[in-house]
Design a protein around this motif. Sequence first.
Motif, short mmCIF file in Angstrom:
data_model
loop_
_atom_site.label_atom_id
_atom_site.label_comp_id
_atom_site.label_asym_id
_atom_site.label_seq_id
_atom_site.Cartn_x
_atom_site.Cartn_y
_atom_site.Cartn_z
N GLN A 99 -8.59 -11.25 0.16
CA GLN A 99 -9.75 -12.02 -0.30
C GLN A 99 -9.30 -13.20 -1.16
OE1 GLN A 99 -12.55 -9.54 -2.36
NE2 GLN A 99 -13.88 -11.22 -2.90
N THR A 100 -8.36 -12.97 -2.05
CA THR A 100 -7.83 -14.04 -2.89
C THR A 100 -7.21 -15.13 -2.03
OG1 THR A 100 -7.38 -12.48 -4.66
CG2 THR A 100 -6.21 -14.58 -4.76
N LYS A 101 -6.41 -14.74 -1.06
CA LYS A 101 -5.79 -15.72 -0.16
C LYS A 101 -6.85 -16.56 0.54
CE LYS A 101 -2.98 -15.95 4.07
NZ LYS A 101 -3.82 -16.95 4.67
N ALA A 102 -7.89 -15.92 1.04
CA ALA A 102 -8.95 -16.65 1.75
C ALA A 102 -9.65 -17.65 0.84
CB ALA A 102 -9.96 -15.66 2.33
N PRO A 128 11.95 -12.18 8.84
CA PRO A 128 11.63 -11.31 7.71
C PRO A 128 10.26 -11.65 7.12
CG PRO A 128 13.09 -13.03 6.96
CD PRO A 128 12.89 -13.25 8.44
N PHE A 129 9.58 -10.63 6.59
CA PHE A 129 8.33 -10.81 5.87
C PHE A 129 8.14 -9.64 4.90
CE2 PHE A 129 7.27 -8.82 9.93
CZ PHE A 129 6.56 -7.69 9.55
N ILE A 130 7.19 -9.81 4.02
CA ILE A 130 6.91 -8.80 3.01
C ILE A 130 5.55 -8.18 3.30
CG2 ILE A 130 6.41 -8.42 0.55
CD1 ILE A 130 8.44 -10.66 -0.04
N ILE A 131 5.47 -6.86 3.21
CA ILE A 131 4.21 -6.14 3.33
C ILE A 131 3.79 -5.71 1.94
CG2 ILE A 131 3.08 -4.05 4.17
CD1 ILE A 131 4.81 -4.18 6.64
N LYS A 132 2.55 -6.01 1.60
CA LYS A 132 2.01 -5.60 0.30
C LYS A 132 0.59 -5.09 0.51
CE LYS A 132 1.13 -6.78 -4.42
NZ LYS A 132 1.60 -7.42 -5.59
N PRO A 133 0.27 -3.93 -0.07
CA PRO A 133 -1.10 -3.44 0.04
C PRO A 133 -2.10 -4.43 -0.58
CG PRO A 133 0.35 -1.76 -0.86
CD PRO A 133 1.13 -3.03 -0.83
N CYS A 134 -3.28 -4.52 0.01
CA CYS A 134 -4.31 -5.44 -0.51
C CYS A 134 -4.73 -5.10 -1.92
CB CYS A 134 -5.54 -5.42 0.40
SG CYS A 134 -5.45 -6.59 1.74
N ARG A 135 -4.78 -3.84 -2.27
CA ARG A 135 -5.36 -3.44 -3.56
C ARG A 135 -4.36 -2.74 -4.47
NH1 ARG A 135 -10.69 -3.97 -4.71
NH2 ARG A 135 -11.96 -4.65 -3.00
N GLU A 136 -3.14 -3.15 -4.48
CA GLU A 136 -2.18 -2.62 -5.44
C GLU A 136 -1.84 -3.72 -6.43
OE1 GLU A 136 -1.08 0.18 -6.34
OE2 GLU A 136 -1.62 1.46 -4.68
N ASP A 137 -1.21 -3.33 -7.53
CA ASP A 137 -0.91 -4.26 -8.61
C ASP A 137 0.53 -4.04 -9.06
OD1 ASP A 137 -1.42 -6.22 -10.47
OD2 ASP A 137 -2.43 -4.89 -11.87
N ASN A 138 1.04 -4.99 -9.81
CA ASN A 138 2.36 -4.88 -10.43
C ASN A 138 3.46 -4.61 -9.41
OD1 ASN A 138 1.35 -5.28 -13.06
ND2 ASN A 138 0.70 -3.14 -13.14
N SER A 139 3.38 -5.23 -8.25
CA SER A 139 4.39 -5.14 -7.19
C SER A 139 4.54 -3.73 -6.62
CB SER A 139 5.74 -5.64 -7.69
OG SER A 139 5.63 -6.99 -8.09
N MET A 140 3.55 -2.89 -6.80
CA MET A 140 3.61 -1.54 -6.23
C MET A 140 3.35 -1.61 -4.73
SD MET A 140 1.61 0.52 -9.25
CE MET A 140 1.49 2.01 -8.31
N GLY A 141 4.11 -0.85 -3.97
CA GLY A 141 3.90 -0.75 -2.54
C GLY A 141 4.48 -1.87 -1.71
N ILE A 142 5.29 -2.73 -2.30
CA ILE A 142 5.88 -3.85 -1.56
C ILE A 142 7.04 -3.36 -0.70
CG2 ILE A 142 7.30 -5.92 -1.81
CD1 ILE A 142 5.60 -6.78 -4.09
N SER A 143 7.10 -3.85 0.54
CA SER A 143 8.21 -3.53 1.44
C SER A 143 8.69 -4.81 2.11
CB SER A 143 7.75 -2.57 2.55
OG SER A 143 7.33 -1.36 2.00
N LEU A 144 10.01 -4.96 2.20
CA LEU A 144 10.61 -6.09 2.91
C LEU A 144 10.93 -5.63 4.32
CD1 LEU A 144 11.92 -8.90 3.10
CD2 LEU A 144 14.02 -7.88 2.19
N VAL A 145 10.39 -6.37 5.31
CA VAL A 145 10.66 -6.06 6.72
C VAL A 145 11.66 -7.10 7.21
CG1 VAL A 145 9.68 -5.85 9.03
CG2 VAL A 145 8.36 -5.09 7.03
N GLN A 146 12.82 -6.63 7.71
CA GLN A 146 13.86 -7.56 8.17
C GLN A 146 13.96 -7.53 9.69
OE1 GLN A 146 16.88 -8.76 6.02
NE2 GLN A 146 16.39 -7.72 4.13
#
Length: 146
Positions: A99-102, A128-146
Amino acid sequence: LMYIPGCISALPDIDHVILMAHMDGKWTVCESLDDPNPEKLSLPEALMVIHKDKEISCMQPHMFDYKGMVSFRSIADLLDLPMIGSPGEVMALTTNKWQTKAVVESCGVPVPKAQLLREGDEIELDPPFIIKPCREDNSMGISLVQ
């Protein structure tokens, strides 16, 4: 509770009033985390205690779940207290990354290519790209896809 002691110790010459939510739905209003037995109150009772204290000059929220970041920040508005940090309506927007991005993209701010993924969706981005949950905070749940 982990941020409150640091805030209090960083400002030792300031009187602090702590409005604390408890898991049972009750609230306490105290001047120290060391208070051994603060009276548990309903939210309206706790708000009245704070409202009657004319010495309170601002509010610093330390609740980082969705309710704390959005709903409970409205307490500052209800009590007409200046708040350190963003108001609830801003936090409601920023807790949803898609939503913020939009919104920022609609205002002409350049944003990186992205895809909203739901269970079962095919990934359309090339690594490569990064996956981040829409509703997490403080960099929780981030994954780097290579």
